[in-house]
Write an enzyme that holds these catalytic residues in place. Structure first.
Site, PDB file in Angstrom:
ATOM      1  N   ARG A  87      -6.720  18.017  24.781  1.00 28.42           N
ATOM      2  CA  ARG A  87      -5.303  17.819  25.046  1.00 28.42           C
ATOM      3  C   ARG A  87      -4.986  16.382  24.647  1.00 28.42           C
ATOM      4  NH1 ARG A  87      -2.424  20.706  28.573  1.00 28.42           N
ATOM      5  NH2 ARG A  87      -1.651  18.847  29.649  1.00 28.42           N
ATOM      6  N   ARG A 110       5.335  16.155  25.857  1.00 27.89           N
ATOM      7  CA  ARG A 110       4.115  16.653  26.479  1.00 27.89           C
ATOM      8  C   ARG A 110       2.938  16.621  25.509  1.00 27.89           C
ATOM      9  NH1 ARG A 110       5.923  22.352  28.886  1.00 27.89           N
ATOM     10  NH2 ARG A 110       6.751  22.495  26.765  1.00 27.89           N
ATOM     11  N   ASP A 143       0.820  -1.209   0.000  1.00 28.14           N
ATOM     12  CA  ASP A 143       0.000   0.000   0.000  1.00 28.14           C
ATOM     13  C   ASP A 143       0.856   1.263   0.000  1.00 28.14           C
ATOM     14  OD1 ASP A 143      -2.286  -1.488  -0.054  1.00 28.14           O
ATOM     15  OD2 ASP A 143      -2.784  -1.225   2.064  1.00 28.14           O
ATOM     16  N   GLY A 144       2.033   1.207   0.634  1.00 28.81           N
ATOM     17  CA  GLY A 144       2.907   2.375   0.660  1.00 28.81           C
ATOM     18  C   GLY A 144       3.374   2.770  -0.731  1.00 28.81           C
ATOM     19  N   ASP A 146      -4.653  10.286   4.785  1.00 28.85           N
ATOM     20  CA  ASP A 146      -4.976  11.134   5.926  1.00 28.85           C
ATOM     21  C   ASP A 146      -4.055  12.341   5.990  1.00 28.85           C
ATOM     22  OD1 ASP A 146      -2.526  10.037   7.013  1.00 28.85           O
ATOM     23  OD2 ASP A 146      -3.682   8.345   7.763  1.00 28.85           O
TER      24      ASP A 146
END
Length: 224
Positions: free
Chosen positions: A172, A155, A70-71, A145
């Protein structure tokens, strides 16, 4: 019917040479005009092969054949998108959600497709823009996508999502996947997103590891 054929192949796979040779045999039996991506031509010993840079292979052909997983097909589709060139996949990968033909089927199936006996599908393609101070500083397209994610930090990132100018949510998380139906079996699926039929006119917003008990994927119309 297809006459001008471009070929992309996964040049790091040992099985490509045999599959590429079988593909060339079928195309030459139809007297096709064949050009191969310069990066993958070395996998087959054939001095008659005409090569070109990948962007030329994609933009000047009637059909692109992607030999790999698929790549490989996604790479071919991204390059061929501006010219709206049709793409056909021969699967040498694992799952092969997008690639249509197995190597064992080349001699039976590829010829009739070249002759015009096929059914085509149109797939949704995303366009993403990065806008800074009112100016577009980056733009690209994605068949699977578009991913907004943190970079170079451990973070969470905090951001808000708007659809057609209307506020939807704030969160978040590690980021957000905006997936087409084609991409719903890729990264979006790993993130808990829904599997969408490829002919649906929809998009999925899939949060990546949200710090919330209620933040779930959202399905929108592809006109959003």
């Amino acid at each position: 019917m297809f006459h001008r054929i471009g070929i992309f192949a996964k040049n790091s796979d040992d099985s490509v040479s045999e599959t590429l040779t079988a593909t060339l045999a079928v195309l030459r039996s139809r007297d096709c005009d064949i050009v191969i991506d310069r990066n993958c031509a070395a996998v087959v010993d054939d001095s008659a092969i005409r090569t070109a840079p990948d962007i030329d292979v994609a933009s000047q052909r009637d059909l692109i054949i992607a030999i790999g997983g698929d790549g490989t097909l996604l790479r071919a589709a991204k390059l061929s998108f501006p010219a709206s060139t049709s793409v056909l996949g021969i699967n040498l990968g694992h799952l092969g959600f997008l690639t249509d033909i197995s190597p064992e089927q080349i001699s039976q199936i590829l010829g009739p497709i070249i002759d015009g006996n096929y059914t085509s599908e149109e797939r949704c393609v995303l366009r993403a823009e990065i806008i800074r101070d009112g100016s577009v500083v980056g733009c690209d397209h994605g068949l699977n996508d578009v991913v907004i994610q943190k970079w170079n930090t451990a973070r969470l990132i905090a951001f808000e999502t708007y659809v057609d100018g209307h506020f939807v949510l704030s969160q978040r998380s590690d980021g957000m996947i905006v997936s087409t139906p084609t991409g719903s079996t890729a990264y979006s699926l790993s993130g808990g997103g829904p599997i969408l039929h490829p002919q649906l006119r929809t998009l999925a917003l899939v949060p990546i590891c949200p710090h919330s008990l209620t933040n779930r994927p959202i399905v929108l119309a592809d006109t959003a």
